[in-house]
Design an enzyme around this catalytic site. Structure first.
Site, PDB file in Angstrom:
ATOM      1  N   ILE A   1       0.892  -1.162   0.000  1.00  0.00           N
ATOM      2  CA  ILE A   1       0.000   0.000   0.000  1.00  0.00           C
ATOM      3  C   ILE A   1       0.929   1.211   0.000  1.00  0.00           C
ATOM      4  O   ILE A   1       1.561   1.516   1.009  1.00  0.00           O
ATOM      5  CB  ILE A   1      -0.922   0.012   1.228  1.00  0.00           C
ATOM      6  CG1 ILE A   1      -1.849  -1.202   1.191  1.00  0.00           C
ATOM      7  CG2 ILE A   1      -1.746   1.291   1.261  1.00  0.00           C
ATOM      8  CD1 ILE A   1      -2.802  -1.300   2.360  1.00  0.00           C
ATOM      9  N   PRO A   2       1.052   1.899  -1.130  1.00  0.00           N
ATOM     10  CA  PRO A   2       2.178   2.829  -1.326  1.00  0.00           C
ATOM     11  C   PRO A   2       1.993   4.197  -0.681  1.00  0.00           C
ATOM     12  O   PRO A   2       1.900   5.220  -1.360  1.00  0.00           O
ATOM     13  CB  PRO A   2       2.251   2.935  -2.851  1.00  0.00           C
ATOM     14  CG  PRO A   2       0.835   2.758  -3.294  1.00  0.00           C
ATOM     15  CD  PRO A   2       0.234   1.755  -2.341  1.00  0.00           C
ATOM     16  N   CYS A   3       1.983   4.228   0.649  1.00  0.00           N
ATOM     17  CA  CYS A   3       1.865   5.515   1.338  1.00  0.00           C
ATOM     18  C   CYS A   3       3.111   6.372   1.119  1.00  0.00           C
ATOM     19  O   CYS A   3       3.081   7.589   1.366  1.00  0.00           O
ATOM     20  CB  CYS A   3       1.588   5.312   2.818  1.00  0.00           C
ATOM     21  SG  CYS A   3       2.792   4.311   3.696  1.00  0.00           S
ATOM     22  N   HIS A   4       4.194   5.764   0.630  1.00  0.00           N
ATOM     23  CA  HIS A   4       5.398   6.545   0.327  1.00  0.00           C
ATOM     24  C   HIS A   4       5.175   7.483  -0.865  1.00  0.00           C
ATOM     25  O   HIS A   4       5.980   8.386  -1.094  1.00  0.00           O
ATOM     26  CB  HIS A   4       6.586   5.607   0.037  1.00  0.00           C
ATOM     27  CG  HIS A   4       6.330   4.633  -1.072  1.00  0.00           C
ATOM     28  ND1 HIS A   4       5.753   3.401  -0.846  1.00  0.00           N
ATOM     29  CD2 HIS A   4       6.574   4.704  -2.409  1.00  0.00           C
ATOM     30  CE1 HIS A   4       5.650   2.753  -2.002  1.00  0.00           C
ATOM     31  NE2 HIS A   4       6.139   3.522  -2.957  1.00  0.00           N
TER      32      HIS A   4
END
Length: 284
Positions: free
Chosen positions: A247-250
């Site tokens: 889950i690409p919160c970056h």
């Protein structure tokens, strides 16, 4: 003891940080190699192996300027714009990898995972050691084990205090970890089995729509999920993301284009965004 892969990651992350701090001076290969205590030859080879591009190419996509250039400080930049500027065909490319987010039932949420069997194991990634865990329904947790394996496992147990744990890898975990080496034109099914509130699940599902190489802001997410005044709540939900990288919160930065925070460290966020930017540029 630090592994060779961990040492390589630390050196490359240090090099990326150096590029970020000194990009206006356009440092030479020799300067950066000296900074991380490698010969120019070995630095060039290691960086190419790690990032898929040369240090010179990577410098062109230096993280902070890449982020600012992508959003350009404009609140009306859309995810489609970001995807196009990243050389991608649309916003759904990464989202297509994840067939379903299956929220846990209210009973599972309330009882802390009672009657759940959770498999977990530790694995190496380009950005450090990971703990990855799954149920029969999909991946439920993934974190960087920066403080050690015991601390990572303790964090998992806090989320599911009543679950039964097994040191075991499975197909869900293997498919999830393949994200670091996968041909992105050939998506594979990855399922997530997550514990969260309805709002958190909505934010996490939206994050999956941000393509590799793309970035968005907290404000844009709040607008897109139709809660324009909930930027703080969006930030809290992003900070509670239980699945690192998948889950690409970056890929979420501040409205002014600055990187903002990251649960697993700003240096790692810096490295991941730069790595993805280089991959997207290479694909073009």
């Amino acid at each position: 003891m630090e592994t060779q892969q961990e040492m390589n990651y630390r050196r490359i992350a240090d090099a990326i940080a150096y590029y970020q701090e000194n990009f206006k001076e356009q440092p030479s290969l020799e300067q950066v190699a000296e900074h991380i205590h490698l010969s120019p030859f070995h630095f060039q080879r290691m960086f190419k192996e790690w990032a898929g591009v040369t240090p010179k190419q990577f410098l062109q996509y230096q993280t902070l300027e890449y982020a600012k250039g992508l959003l350009n400080g404009k609140s009306d930049t859309t995810l489609s714009d970001a995807a196009f500027e990243s050389g991608l065909s649309g916003t759904g490319r990464l989202h297509d990898l994840f067939i379903k987010i299956e929220g846990m039932t209210p009973g599972e949420y309330k009882n802390g995972g009672e009657n759940l069997d959770i498999n977990y194991h530790y694995a190496e990634s380009p950005f450090g050691e990971l703990l990855v865990a799954s149920t029969v329904k999909g991946v439920c947790f993934m974190t960087f084990a920066d403080e050690g394996e015991a601390e990572a496992l303790a964090e998992l147990r806090v989320r599911f205090p009543n679950a039964r744990y097994h040191v075991r890898s499975d197909e869900w975990q293997r498919m999830a970890l393949s994200i670091f080496t996968r041909n992105w034109d050939e998506p594979a099914e990855v399922k997530l089995h997550l514990k969260g509130t309805a709002f958190q699940l909505k934010v996490w599902e939206f994050l999956l729509k941000i393509p590799m190489g793309g970035l968005t802001s907290y404000g844009q997410i709040a607008e897109q999920i139709e809660h324009p005044k909930a930027m703080r709540a969006v930030g809290t939900a992003i900070g509670s993301n239980p699945v690192a990288f998948l889950i690409p919160c970056h890929r979420v930065i501040r409205n002014d284009g600055a990187l903002g925070g990251y649960h697993w460290g700003i240096t790692r966020k810096n490295a991941i965004i730069g790595w993805e930017a280089a991959k997207a540029a290479d694909a073009r």
